[in-house]
Design an enzyme around this catalytic site. Structure first.
Site, PDB file in Angstrom:
ATOM      1  N   ARG A   1      -2.455  -3.178 -21.727  1.00 25.12           N
ATOM      2  CA  ARG A   1      -2.691  -4.238 -20.733  1.00 25.12           C
ATOM      3  C   ARG A   1      -4.118  -4.759 -20.861  1.00 25.12           C
ATOM      4  NH1 ARG A   1      -1.469  -3.095 -14.735  1.00 25.12           N
ATOM      5  NH2 ARG A   1      -3.421  -1.980 -14.997  1.00 25.12           N
TER       6      ARG A   1
ATOM      7  N   PHE B   1       5.498  -2.005  -8.042  1.00 25.51           N
ATOM      8  CA  PHE B   1       4.502  -0.935  -8.168  1.00 25.51           C
ATOM      9  C   PHE B   1       5.013   0.256  -7.360  1.00 25.51           C
ATOM     10  CE2 PHE B   1       0.529   1.253  -7.115  1.00 25.51           C
ATOM     11  CZ  PHE B   1      -0.031   1.360  -8.382  1.00 25.51           C
TER      12      PHE B   1
ATOM     13  N   TYR C   1     -10.204  -4.988  -5.085  1.00 26.18           N
ATOM     14  CA  TYR C   1     -11.051  -4.405  -6.119  1.00 26.18           C
ATOM     15  C   TYR C   1     -10.679  -4.866  -7.522  1.00 26.18           C
ATOM     16  CZ  TYR C   1      -7.154  -1.058  -5.733  1.00 26.18           C
ATOM     17  OH  TYR C   1      -5.909  -0.482  -5.624  1.00 26.18           O
ATOM     18  N   LYS C   2      -9.679  -5.721  -7.658  1.00 21.42           N
ATOM     19  CA  LYS C   2      -9.303  -6.231  -8.974  1.00 21.42           C
ATOM     20  C   LYS C   2     -10.031  -7.546  -9.228  1.00 21.42           C
ATOM     21  CE  LYS C   2      -4.720  -4.050  -8.645  1.00 21.42           C
ATOM     22  NZ  LYS C   2      -4.975  -2.860  -9.464  1.00 21.42           N
TER      23      LYS C   2
ATOM     24  N   ASP D   1       3.200  -8.990  -2.271  1.00 28.01           N
ATOM     25  CA  ASP D   1       2.085  -8.167  -2.735  1.00 28.01           C
ATOM     26  C   ASP D   1       1.298  -9.009  -3.734  1.00 28.01           C
ATOM     27  OD1 ASP D   1       0.416  -6.454  -4.201  1.00 28.01           O
ATOM     28  OD2 ASP D   1       1.736  -4.733  -3.874  1.00 28.01           O
TER      29      ASP D   1
END
Length: 401
Positions: free
Chosen positions: A375, A131, A225-226, A200
């Site tokens: 996605r 990322f 938050y995912k 990560d």
């Protein structure tokens, strides 16, 4: 297989789903929400909890809430709740700051903790497809510690670590393709080379078992938050393996990580344990919203979550193949051991943005990554098989299959 047959199979799978009751604990609407890999759905318990925090704890108790409402210890208390979901025993996870800030803490501290870090060991390995923020932070951390960056494909990191490696920073799940990388094998190889490893977990925490302690991971970071459903901008977490905590030399030594924070000493003396990962005043409103959100995980078996995740993504791939043959191509690995909880598809048209916009108009929420990747994130606590079949059917319509 026909549309009616797949719809019937979805109904049967939903009826047999041991996690199906969890869906009622979330605020959902008629849309099929497959973007939990970017922002998880709102757990129903959060609004009432936040209202109490604002109106009573802040509004009436005010500063007394640091003690009487246990605000002061919330970063470690909530950290231990997340620890259960990532295989970490109590006292090793602290919640606070953003993922980016925690990546910086972990990478710098990892270099400082390894013998010869920044001197003989002057190399920071990064996942070549990382990322972007992780890469930016790693470059800054490398400059700060006298190291250089070397980008290596995640699958090759285990063999790339050597006598000059100080730390390897790896994404557990590739955010674009949904590929799950080999945490046990890579960790063992990097540690055998005498280096540290930082994982990560943004796209794996809450989606599958991680088992940090069991696999000897040194440091880990992740957002909440995912799949953990902590809310937009919810604070991230930092894991420091217990035996490394005395050597955890944070590059951000704030007053909140001082051994005596209210002593106001001009000299810094770090606290013991996970507290050493704190920096400034905790983000109380978002932190306690996360705490309430984590209630949905009480009593949940991560093995059941993983089993449903794989079943959902398998079923989605089958439905897509049946409904939209040739219109999209999966880039997410078919092998279960190489798949997270996300399916990424490449569009034949190459216009991912417009395809996702059309899907939203039809009632399916996913997202895309330029130029042509669609996605779809499958959050097993609230996504069902009928949702999955409907999403594939509407995707076929959106791409004109």
């Amino acid at each position: 297989m026909s549309e009616s047959a797949l719809a019937g199979e979805a109904a049967a799978l939903d009826a047999a789903d041991e996690l199906r009751a969890k869906r009622a604990e979330f605020v959902l609407d008629d849309a099929v929400y497959l973007d939990g890999n970017s922002l998880g759905a709102l757990p129903r318990a959060v609004p009432a909890r936040l209202s109490d925090v604002v109106e009573r704890e802040w509004g009436r108790l005010r500063i007394r809430s640091w003690d009487e409402s246990a605000w002061w210890t919330a970063p470690e208390r909530v950290g231990d709740r997340i620890g259960r979901l990532i295989g970490a025993a109590p006292g090793q996870v602290v919640v606070g700051d953003s993922t980016s800030v925690n990546v910086f803490k972990a990478v710098v501290a990892a270099v400082r903790s390894v013998p010869g870090g920044g001197r003989d060991r002057d190399e920071v390995l990064v996942d070549a497809a990382t990322f972007p923020t992780d890469g930016y932070i790693a470059e800054s951390a490398a400059r700060m510690t006298g190291c250089r960056i070397r980008a290596v494909p995640a699958a090759e990191l285990a063999g790339a670590a050597g006598p000059h490696t100080a730390v390897a920073l790896v994404n557990h799940v590739d955010y674009r393709t949904g590929r799950l990388h080999d945490l046990p094998g890579t960790t063992a190889a990097v540690r055998a080379a005498g280096a540290r490893v930082v994982w990560d977990l943004c796209h794996s925490a809450g989606a599958l078992p991680v088992e940090l302690d069991a696999h000897g991971v040194d440091f880990a970071v992740g957002c909440t938050y995912k799949y953990l459903n902590g809310g937009p901008g919810a604070p991230a977490f930092l894991y420091v393996r217990r035996d490394l905590q005395p050597r955890f030399d944070s590059p951000l030594p704030g007053w909140n990580s001082h051994a005596d924070p209210f002593g106001m000493s001009p000299a810094y003396r770090p606290a013991d344990g996970a507290v050493r990962g704190r920096v400034g005043t905790p983000e109380i409103l978002s932190l306690l919203a996360l705490d309430a959100a984590l209630d949905v995980w009480d009593g949940v078996d991560l093995a059941a979550v993983r089993a449903k995740s794989l079943a959902l993504t398998d079923f989605f791939l089958r439905c897509v193949a049946a409904y939209a043959p040739g219109a999209v191509t999966p880039v997410t690995p078919a092998a279960h051991g190489e798949r997270g909880s996300q399916v990424s598809l490449r569009t034949a048209s190459g216009d991912g943005r417009e395809t996702v916009a059309e899907l939203v108009r039809r009632g399916v929420v996913g997202d895309f990554r330029p130029p042509d990747l669609l996605r779809f994130g499958f959050a097993p606590l609230y996504v069902g098989f009928a949702d999955t079949e409907r999403a594939a059917r509407l995707l076929a319509e959106a791409v004109g299959a």
